[in-house]
Design an enzyme around this catalytic site. Structure first.
Site, PDB file in Angstrom:
ATOM      1  N   ASN A   1       0.668  -1.582  -0.194  1.00 25.21           N
ATOM      2  CA  ASN A   1       0.238  -0.288  -0.256  1.00 25.21           C
ATOM      3  C   ASN A   1       0.699   1.377  -0.029  1.00 25.21           C
ATOM      4  O   ASN A   1       1.298   1.773   0.620  1.00 25.21           O
ATOM      5  CB  ASN A   1      -0.856   0.004   1.370  1.00 25.21           C
TER       6      ASN A   1
ATOM      7  N   LYS B   1       0.115   4.515  -0.316  1.00 25.41           N
ATOM      8  CA  LYS B   1      -0.399   5.689  -0.144  1.00 25.41           C
ATOM      9  C   LYS B   1      -0.935   6.424  -0.917  1.00 25.41           C
ATOM     10  O   LYS B   1      -0.097   6.231  -2.264  1.00 25.41           O
ATOM     11  CB  LYS B   1      -0.250   5.533   1.198  1.00 25.41           C
TER      12      LYS B   1
ATOM     13  N   HIS C   1      -9.363   1.340   5.045  1.00 24.32           N
ATOM     14  CA  HIS C   1      -8.204   1.448   5.568  1.00 24.32           C
ATOM     15  C   HIS C   1      -8.226   2.446   6.366  1.00 24.32           C
ATOM     16  O   HIS C   1      -9.715   2.888   6.517  1.00 24.32           O
ATOM     17  CB  HIS C   1      -7.365   2.369   4.589  1.00 24.32           C
TER      18      HIS C   1
ATOM     19  N   GLU D   1      -7.454   4.899   8.390  1.00 20.20           N
ATOM     20  CA  GLU D   1      -7.125   6.208   8.039  1.00 20.20           C
ATOM     21  C   GLU D   1      -8.020   6.210   6.710  1.00 20.20           C
ATOM     22  O   GLU D   1      -8.328   8.353   7.357  1.00 20.20           O
ATOM     23  CB  GLU D   1      -5.583   6.081   6.753  1.00 20.20           C
TER      24      GLU D   1
ATOM     25  N   GLU E   1      -5.045  -4.456  10.584  1.00 19.08           N
ATOM     26  CA  GLU E   1      -4.107  -3.997  11.165  1.00 19.08           C
ATOM     27  C   GLU E   1      -4.453  -3.241  12.290  1.00 19.08           C
ATOM     28  O   GLU E   1      -5.234  -1.714  11.866  1.00 19.08           O
ATOM     29  CB  GLU E   1      -4.422  -2.791  10.266  1.00 19.08           C
TER      30      GLU E   1
ATOM     31  N   GLY F   1       2.863   2.375  10.641  1.00 16.06           N
ATOM     32  CA  GLY F   1       3.727   2.958  10.223  1.00 16.06           C
ATOM     33  C   GLY F   1       4.082   3.795  11.928  1.00 16.06           C
ATOM     34  O   GLY F   1       5.120   4.985  11.510  1.00 16.06           O
TER      35      GLY F   1
ATOM     36  N   SER G   1       3.347  -2.247   9.938  1.00 19.61           N
ATOM     37  CA  SER G   1       5.026  -2.248  10.276  1.00 19.61           C
ATOM     38  C   SER G   1       5.433  -2.988   9.877  1.00 19.61           C
ATOM     39  O   SER G   1       6.637  -3.586  10.454  1.00 19.61           O
ATOM     40  CB  SER G   1       5.344  -2.047  11.674  1.00 19.61           C
TER      41      SER G   1
HETATM   42  O1  LIG Z   1      -1.406   0.812   6.829  1.00 18.58           O
HETATM   43  C1  LIG Z   1      -0.698   0.345   6.299  1.00 18.58           C
HETATM   44  C2  LIG Z   1      -1.009  -0.775   5.273  1.00 18.58           C
HETATM   45  O2  LIG Z   1      -2.446  -0.792   4.845  1.00 18.58           O
HETATM   46  C3  LIG Z   1       0.668  -0.260   6.968  1.00 18.58           C
HETATM   47  O3  LIG Z   1       1.313   0.684   7.206  1.00 18.58           O
HETATM   48  P1  LIG Z   1       2.916   0.389   7.678  1.00 18.58           P
HETATM   49  O4  LIG Z   1       3.498  -0.924   6.861  1.00 18.58           O
HETATM   50  O5  LIG Z   1       4.008   1.592   7.146  1.00 18.58           O
HETATM   51  O6  LIG Z   1       2.402   0.593   9.719  1.00 18.58           O
END
Ligand SMILES: O=C(CO)COP(=O)(O)O
Length: 252
Positions: free
Chosen positions: A9, A11, A95, A97, A167, A173, A213
């Site tokens: 992803n 983003k 997601h 976010e 997640e 992150g 992560s």
């Molecule tokens: O939100 C994520 C994937 O959709 C995870 O992000 P990270 O791997 O950067 O922690």
């Protein structure tokens, strides 16, 4: 046997030249093993180009969101028909976010999951708890509610095709990964919930990813767990080499 689905992803990252470079570096190296499926989830402007660049390869292309309506007065939105039209195969829905910053709810996620199936797109549905919910011992109840709402009204065959990404929000992150045992416990609970709603057979078919992560250094341990079938990866999917290592781990 379930395969591992490794989805990167991106983003809101990368510009055109970086997208081309990423694909050039890895496309011929993606393992064609039956054990693994590799997907990049890219920003809208690059999807069509990515579909062209990856044609005939083992790398699939996903959007990171979409609207649930087919068309209409929804300025700034992208519809499932448009994604299908350009050859996208998957779409990330719900997601954390999007839930936090863009008012995505369990109800809109459910509408989008139906829209995805109506147009032949495979949904990757994200669920997960906040740190407060984990500390209050509410993780399983919260994730269970999100999963049940997301798959509401689907046929059993559609549930079997849905990819679920667990997640934990506090692990996204932050460099903090859930321990592989903790991640597996929640993924196993999700499978149990699907079993209750559908059947044991369907529950055994559903791909459940872990995200938060994930990186080459911890992916083997996560994928070795009984109920984790791949990863949804943010930061570590941005570099071609690191993404390739993750896909190779999934192919083992
Ligand atoms: O939100 C994520 C994937 O959709 C995870 O992000 P990270 O791997 O950067 O922690």
């Amino acid at each position: 046997m379930r395969k591992n689905v490794i989805a990167g992803n991106w983003k809101m990252n990368k510009v055109s030249q970086e997208v081309t470079q990423f694909v050039d570096e890895i496309v011929s190296k993606i393992p064609t093993s039956e054990n693994v499926e590799a997907i990049v989830c890219a920003p809208f402007p690059y999807l069509a180009k990515l579909v062209e660049q990856t044609e005939g390869t083992a790398l699939k292309v996903s959007a990171q969101n979409m609207h649930f309506e087919n068309e209409g007065a929804f300025t700034g939105e992208v519809s499932p028909i448009m994604l299908k039209d350009i050859g996208v195969t998957h779409v990330v829905l719900g997601h954390s976010e999007r839930r936090e910053y863009f008012a995505e709810t369990d109800e809109t996620v459910n509408k989008k999951v139906h829209a995805a199936f109506n147009h032949g797109l495979t949904p990757i549905v994200c669920v997960g708890e906040t740190l407060e919910q984990r500390e209050a011992n509410e993780t399983k109840a919260h994730v269970e509610k999100q999963v049940k709402q997301a798959i509401l009204g689907l046929t059993e065959a559609q549930v079997a095709e849905t990819i679920i990404a667990y997640e934990p929000i506090w692990a996204i992150g932050t460099g903090k990964t859930a321990s592989s045992a903790d991640a597996n416990e929640v993924c196993a609970h999700i499978r149990q919930v699907i079993n209750e709603v559908t059947s044991e057979k369907t529950a055994q078919e559903v791909v459940i990813q872990y995200g938060g992560s994930v990186k080459p250094a911890n992916v083997d341990e996560l994928l070795a767990q009984s109920d984790i079938d791949g990863a949804l990866v943010g930061g570590a999917s941005l570099e071609a080499d690191s993404f390739l290592q993750l896909v190779e781990a999934g192919a083992k």
